[in-house]
Design a protein around this motif. Structure first.
Motif, PDB file in Angstrom:
ATOM      1  N   LEU A 215      49.337  32.864  46.147  1.00 23.29           N
ATOM      2  CA  LEU A 215      49.259  34.145  46.860  1.00 23.29           C
ATOM      3  C   LEU A 215      47.971  34.901  46.575  1.00 23.29           C
ATOM      4  O   LEU A 215      47.564  35.753  47.370  1.00 23.29           O
ATOM      5  N   SER A 216      47.306  34.583  45.473  1.00 28.40           N
ATOM      6  CA  SER A 216      46.055  35.278  45.144  1.00 28.40           C
ATOM      7  C   SER A 216      44.977  35.051  46.197  1.00 28.40           C
ATOM      8  O   SER A 216      44.048  35.859  46.335  1.00 28.40           O
ATOM      9  N   TYR A 217      45.104  33.972  46.960  1.00 25.37           N
ATOM     10  CA  TYR A 217      44.125  33.712  48.017  1.00 25.37           C
ATOM     11  C   TYR A 217      44.250  34.725  49.161  1.00 25.37           C
ATOM     12  O   TYR A 217      43.368  34.780  50.025  1.00 25.37           O
ATOM     13  N   GLY A 218      45.309  35.495  49.166  1.00 31.63           N
ATOM     14  CA  GLY A 218      45.474  36.523  50.192  1.00 31.63           C
ATOM     15  C   GLY A 218      45.126  37.920  49.705  1.00 31.63           C
ATOM     16  O   GLY A 218      45.479  38.910  50.344  1.00 31.63           O
ATOM     17  N   LEU A 219      44.399  38.001  48.582  1.00 34.14           N
ATOM     18  CA  LEU A 219      44.085  39.308  47.995  1.00 34.14           C
ATOM     19  C   LEU A 219      42.599  39.646  48.031  1.00 34.14           C
ATOM     20  O   LEU A 219      42.143  40.504  47.271  1.00 34.14           O
ATOM     21  N   ASN A 220      41.839  39.022  48.907  1.00 34.68           N
ATOM     22  CA  ASN A 220      40.401  39.277  48.953  1.00 34.68           C
ATOM     23  C   ASN A 220      40.075  40.729  49.303  1.00 34.68           C
ATOM     24  O   ASN A 220      38.987  41.220  48.974  1.00 34.68           O
ATOM     25  N   LYS A 221      41.014  41.423  49.963  1.00 32.89           N
ATOM     26  CA  LYS A 221      40.763  42.812  50.350  1.00 32.89           C
ATOM     27  C   LYS A 221      41.274  43.816  49.315  1.00 32.89           C
ATOM     28  O   LYS A 221      41.145  45.021  49.512  1.00 32.89           O
ATOM     29  N   TYR A 222      41.835  43.314  48.232  1.00 35.61           N
ATOM     30  CA  TYR A 222      42.344  44.232  47.209  1.00 35.61           C
ATOM     31  C   TYR A 222      41.197  44.870  46.429  1.00 35.61           C
ATOM     32  O   TYR A 222      41.319  45.981  45.928  1.00 35.61           O
ATOM     33  N   SER A 223      40.096  44.154  46.334  1.00 35.72           N
ATOM     34  CA  SER A 223      38.956  44.621  45.564  1.00 35.72           C
ATOM     35  C   SER A 223      37.674  44.408  46.345  1.00 35.72           C
ATOM     36  O   SER A 223      37.579  43.515  47.192  1.00 35.72           O
ATOM     37  N   GLU A 224      36.676  45.238  46.056  1.00 37.42           N
ATOM     38  CA  GLU A 224      35.365  45.072  46.685  1.00 37.42           C
ATOM     39  C   GLU A 224      34.714  43.762  46.270  1.00 37.42           C
ATOM     40  O   GLU A 224      33.770  43.298  46.916  1.00 37.42           O
ATOM     41  N   ARG A 225      35.229  43.138  45.226  1.00 37.01           N
ATOM     42  CA  ARG A 225      34.675  41.864  44.754  1.00 37.01           C
ATOM     43  C   ARG A 225      35.131  40.682  45.597  1.00 37.01           C
ATOM     44  O   ARG A 225      34.656  39.562  45.418  1.00 37.01           O
ATOM     45  N   GLY A 226      36.091  40.900  46.491  1.00 34.44           N
ATOM     46  CA  GLY A 226      36.506  39.874  47.436  1.00 34.44           C
ATOM     47  C   GLY A 226      37.002  38.598  46.792  1.00 34.44           C
ATOM     48  O   GLY A 226      37.896  38.616  45.943  1.00 34.44           O
ATOM     49  N   GLU A 227      36.414  37.461  47.179  1.00 32.19           N
ATOM     50  CA  GLU A 227      36.853  36.161  46.683  1.00 32.19           C
ATOM     51  C   GLU A 227      36.696  36.048  45.165  1.00 32.19           C
ATOM     52  O   GLU A 227      37.489  35.375  44.500  1.00 32.19           O
ATOM     53  N   GLU A 228      35.697  36.708  44.625  1.00 34.62           N
ATOM     54  CA  GLU A 228      35.478  36.682  43.169  1.00 34.62           C
ATOM     55  C   GLU A 228      36.671  37.278  42.429  1.00 34.62           C
ATOM     56  O   GLU A 228      37.056  36.805  41.362  1.00 34.62           O
ATOM     57  N   TYR A 229      37.262  38.321  43.032  1.00 34.85           N
ATOM     58  CA  TYR A 229      38.436  38.961  42.440  1.00 34.85           C
ATOM     59  C   TYR A 229      39.611  37.990  42.403  1.00 34.85           C
ATOM     60  O   TYR A 229      40.301  37.860  41.392  1.00 34.85           O
ATOM     61  N   GLY A 230      39.831  37.284  43.496  1.00 32.36           N
ATOM     62  CA  GLY A 230      40.917  36.309  43.556  1.00 32.36           C
ATOM     63  C   GLY A 230      40.740  35.208  42.528  1.00 32.36           C
ATOM     64  O   GLY A 230      41.698  34.795  41.867  1.00 32.36           O
ATOM     65  N   GLU A 231      39.523  34.741  42.382  1.00 32.95           N
ATOM     66  CA  GLU A 231      39.250  33.688  41.406  1.00 32.95           C
ATOM     67  C   GLU A 231      39.496  34.190  39.987  1.00 32.95           C
ATOM     68  O   GLU A 231      40.022  33.467  39.126  1.00 32.95           O
ATOM     69  N   GLU A 232      39.140  35.441  39.744  1.00 33.44           N
ATOM     70  CA  GLU A 232      39.374  36.024  38.421  1.00 33.44           C
ATOM     71  C   GLU A 232      40.864  36.087  38.109  1.00 33.44           C
ATOM     72  O   GLU A 232      41.291  35.790  36.985  1.00 33.44           O
TER      73      GLU A 232
END
Length: 249
Positions: A215-232
């Motif tokens: 589900l983390s792959y659907g959270l790119n808009k949760y943070s300004e960091r986008g895909e980097e946030y999901g990977e973190e």
């Protein structure tokens, strides 16, 4: 001195108002739940365990509420009841469904995509990430463990680094549990997380289990960091073996 009936009624009325004010003040200041001071634990495994042990039961409680809601939706939508929409009206409000959402889909279809659990592994990772393991100013002062914003003056805590042109504040919650529930409803209802809900629905359709990793792959808009946030988040889940918490829900 004699007090007539009219004066006594006024006095009783004033006492009632005073009592109501006292109760309101008590409710505001004393019903607030203070989060644990996680900084009392040394940074590392001990603090992490205290953090996870505190939040896991709260997350489970909210997920149980979602499960009950989902069972109700499934029950109502499995019939041909013409009054189904009216029976589901309260849940439509709870999960932020508006007229636009049901222009091309039935209310049942939209609800079945939104009314579902949030894996503890994801909630724990985001809470830890957004609150610096519960030690941030917003967590300790505002019971906000997920970095949620609000947009009315006085609704929360003003960030020290906020640009002059911005009006947002970091939301203030009465308890950590309120923060958890608001966050989980946000993932289930906000338009920004449609992708997360679609991933979850697709896995449900395959009778596949899912964790915070998927589900983390659907959270790119949760943070300004986008895909980097999901990977973190995925790295936090893997490193701390958080998927184990999904198995005990």
């Amino acid at each position: 001195m004699m007090i007539n009936i009219k004066d006594s009624k006024i006095l009783i009325g004033l006492m009632a108002v005073l009592l109501a004010l006292v109760i309101a003040v008590w409710f505001i200041f004393f019903s607030r739940v203070t989060p644990p001071d996680f900084s009392e634990h040394p940074a590392g495994p001990e603090r992490k365990m205290a953090f996870f042990s505190y939040f896991k039961p709260i997350i489970d409680d909210v997920n149980q509420e979602f499960i009950a809601d989902r069972e109700f939706v499934t029950s109502v939508c499995s019939t041909d009841d013409k009054n189904a929409d009216s029976q589901l009206a309260e849940l439509a409000v709870k999960y932020r469904i508006d007229k636009v959402d049901i222009e091309n889909e039935s209310l049942c279809d939209v609800l079945l995509r939104r009314v579902d659990i949030v894996p503890p592994s994801l909630a724990l990772a985001q809470a830890a990430n957004e609150s610096a393991w519960g030690t941030s100013r917003f967590a300790q002062q505002g019971n906000n463990f997920f970095g949620q914003w609000c947009f009315e003056k006085g609704c929360g805590i003003v960030p020290n680094s906020r640009d002059e042109s911005k009006i947002h504040e970091v939301a203030d919650f009465r308890s950590p549990a309120d923060s958890v529930k608001s966050y989980m409803l946000n993932l289930n209802g906000h338009d920004a997380y449609k992708s997360l809900r679609s991933i979850r629905q697709s896995l449900r359709a395959q009778n596949a289990s899912f964790s915070g990793i998927e589900l983390s792959y659907g959270l790119n808009k949760y943070s300004e960091r986008g895909e980097e946030y999901g990977e973190e988040l995925r790295e936090m889940i893997r490193f701390n073996k958080l998927t184990e918490y999904d198995k005990t829900s």
